[in-house]
Design a protein around this motif. Structure first.
Motif, short mmCIF file in Angstrom:
data_model
loop_
_atom_site.label_atom_id
_atom_site.label_comp_id
_atom_site.label_asym_id
_atom_site.label_seq_id
_atom_site.Cartn_x
_atom_site.Cartn_y
_atom_site.Cartn_z
N ARG A 1 -0.02 -8.23 -4.53
CA ARG A 1 -1.22 -7.62 -5.11
C ARG A 1 -1.16 -6.11 -4.90
O ARG A 1 -1.06 -5.64 -3.77
N GLY A 2 -1.15 -5.36 -6.00
CA GLY A 2 -1.12 -3.91 -5.89
C GLY A 2 -1.64 -3.27 -7.15
O GLY A 2 -1.84 -3.93 -8.17
N ASN A 3 -1.86 -1.95 -7.08
CA ASN A 3 -2.26 -1.25 -8.29
C ASN A 3 -1.01 -1.03 -9.15
O ASN A 3 0.11 -1.34 -8.75
N ALA A 4 -1.20 -0.52 -10.33
CA ALA A 4 -0.09 -0.38 -11.29
C ALA A 4 1.04 0.47 -10.73
O ALA A 4 2.22 0.14 -10.91
N SER A 5 0.71 1.53 -10.05
CA SER A 5 1.73 2.42 -9.49
C SER A 5 2.55 1.71 -8.41
O SER A 5 3.78 1.86 -8.35
N GLU A 6 1.89 0.93 -7.58
CA GLU A 6 2.59 0.21 -6.51
C GLU A 6 3.51 -0.86 -7.07
O GLU A 6 4.66 -1.00 -6.62
N ILE A 7 3.03 -1.61 -8.05
CA ILE A 7 3.86 -2.66 -8.66
C ILE A 7 5.04 -2.02 -9.39
O ILE A 7 6.18 -2.50 -9.31
N ALA A 8 4.80 -0.91 -10.09
CA ALA A 8 5.88 -0.20 -10.79
C ALA A 8 6.95 0.25 -9.79
O ALA A 8 8.15 0.14 -10.07
N ALA A 9 6.54 0.75 -8.64
CA ALA A 9 7.50 1.21 -7.64
C ALA A 9 8.38 0.06 -7.16
O ALA A 9 9.59 0.26 -6.92
N LEU A 10 7.81 -1.12 -7.00
CA LEU A 10 8.58 -2.27 -6.51
C LEU A 10 9.72 -2.66 -7.46
O LEU A 10 10.72 -3.22 -7.02
N VAL A 11 9.55 -2.36 -8.75
CA VAL A 11 10.58 -2.72 -9.73
C VAL A 11 11.28 -1.49 -10.31
O VAL A 11 11.93 -1.57 -11.35
N GLU A 12 11.13 -0.36 -9.64
CA GLU A 12 11.78 0.89 -10.03
C GLU A 12 11.46 1.29 -11.47
O GLU A 12 12.31 1.84 -12.18
N ALA A 13 10.24 1.02 -11.92
CA ALA A 13 9.82 1.41 -13.27
C ALA A 13 9.40 2.87 -13.28
O ALA A 13 8.95 3.41 -12.26
N ASP A 14 9.55 3.52 -14.42
CA ASP A 14 9.11 4.91 -14.55
C ASP A 14 7.63 5.00 -14.26
O ASP A 14 6.83 4.22 -14.78
N ASN A 15 7.28 5.98 -13.42
CA ASN A 15 5.90 6.09 -12.98
C ASN A 15 5.67 7.47 -12.38
O ASN A 15 6.40 7.88 -11.49
N THR A 16 4.65 8.15 -12.87
CA THR A 16 4.30 9.43 -12.28
C THR A 16 2.91 9.39 -11.66
O THR A 16 2.43 10.39 -11.17
N SER A 17 2.29 8.24 -11.67
CA SER A 17 0.93 8.09 -11.15
C SER A 17 1.00 7.54 -9.73
O SER A 17 1.76 6.63 -9.44
N HIS A 18 0.18 8.09 -8.84
CA HIS A 18 0.17 7.64 -7.45
C HIS A 18 -1.26 7.60 -6.94
O HIS A 18 -2.12 8.32 -7.41
N GLY A 19 -1.53 6.76 -5.96
CA GLY A 19 -2.83 6.73 -5.33
C GLY A 19 -3.76 5.70 -5.93
O GLY A 19 -3.38 4.88 -6.76
N ILE A 20 -5.03 5.77 -5.51
CA ILE A 20 -6.01 4.77 -5.92
C ILE A 20 -6.28 4.81 -7.41
O ILE A 20 -6.64 3.82 -8.02
N ASP A 21 -6.09 5.98 -8.03
CA ASP A 21 -6.36 6.12 -9.45
C ASP A 21 -5.12 5.82 -10.28
O ASP A 21 -5.01 6.24 -11.42
N ALA A 22 -4.20 5.05 -9.75
CA ALA A 22 -2.91 4.83 -10.39
C ALA A 22 -2.96 3.80 -11.50
O ALA A 22 -2.13 2.93 -11.58
N GLY A 23 -3.92 3.91 -12.36
CA GLY A 23 -4.04 2.97 -13.45
C GLY A 23 -3.42 3.46 -14.74
O GLY A 23 -3.47 2.80 -15.76
N VAL B 1 0.83 -1.21 0.00
CA VAL B 1 0.00 0.00 0.00
C VAL B 1 0.87 1.26 0.00
O VAL B 1 1.76 1.42 0.84
N ALA B 2 0.61 2.12 -0.96
CA ALA B 2 1.20 3.46 -1.07
C ALA B 2 2.71 3.48 -1.20
O ALA B 2 3.34 4.50 -0.93
N VAL B 3 3.33 2.38 -1.65
CA VAL B 3 4.79 2.37 -1.79
C VAL B 3 5.25 3.34 -2.87
O VAL B 3 6.41 3.77 -2.85
N SER B 4 4.37 3.69 -3.79
CA SER B 4 4.75 4.62 -4.85
C SER B 4 4.73 6.07 -4.38
O SER B 4 5.31 6.93 -5.02
#
Length: 182
Positions: free
Chosen positions: A34-56, A9-12
């Protein structure tokens, strides 16, 4: 061995949470992440500017989910507009979707708990993840039929989850075949 599920939760959005999640992933093997796209992206250091529940709105979600699954030797359930389940090789795209699930704070947490409960009943982690994810989506779709907004949707979602059983899920499949399944 007891199965473990990580819901990062909220790792991004919170660096200390990401550091703690990485610590857990280094010290323990999680059967499911199990996480939203932003959370999973954060776990693998992928580029991501989306955060929160709407992180799709994270690009390359399939690649990110597969990378995470391979890196941590886990099944990844990436939830959002389209839920993805992968072990790093195979991928399942959930054909059922309810927009309110992406807006309702806590629906992902509920899915993580339901996945964990299902893992307690089987040794087939892959099937447990698919059935749990489809069940939650089905409850969301059914809740859409009987609600006019997020408040009434939440009540209907809880009601649908509480009455969902094998028979109800099979009826949902039969009714939804034309709308969702090609």
């Amino acid at each position: 061995l007891k199965p473990l599920v990580l819901d990062p939760v909220a790792v991004s959005a919170v660096p200390s949470r990401l550091k703690f999640a990485h610590s857990l992933l280094n010290d323990f093997h999680f059967d499911v992440i199990r996480g939203n796209a932003s959370e999973i992206a954060a776990l693998v250091e992928a580029d991501n500017t989306s955060h929160g529940i709407d992180a799709g709105k994270v690009p390359n979600q399939v690649r990110i989910a597969e990378t995470c699954a391979r890196r941590y030797r886990s099944i990844v359930v990436l939830t959002g507009e389209t839920d993805l389940i992968t072990d790093g090789q195979a991928i399942y795209e959930n054909p059922f979707s309810a927009e309110m699930l992406t807006m309702n704070v806590g629906s992902g947490d509920m899915l993580s708990s339901i996945i964990a409960a299902f893992l307690g009943t089987t040794t087939n982690t892959w099937d447990a993840c698919i059935v749990a994810t489809v069940l939650v989506s089905a409850a969301g779709v059914l809740a859409n039929r009987y609600s006019v907004g997020l408040g009434s949707w939440q009540v209907q979602f809880f009601d649908q989850l509480s009455i969902m059983d094998t028979k109800a899920l099979l009826e949902f499949f039969a009714e939804s075949e034309e709308d969702y399944l090609d």
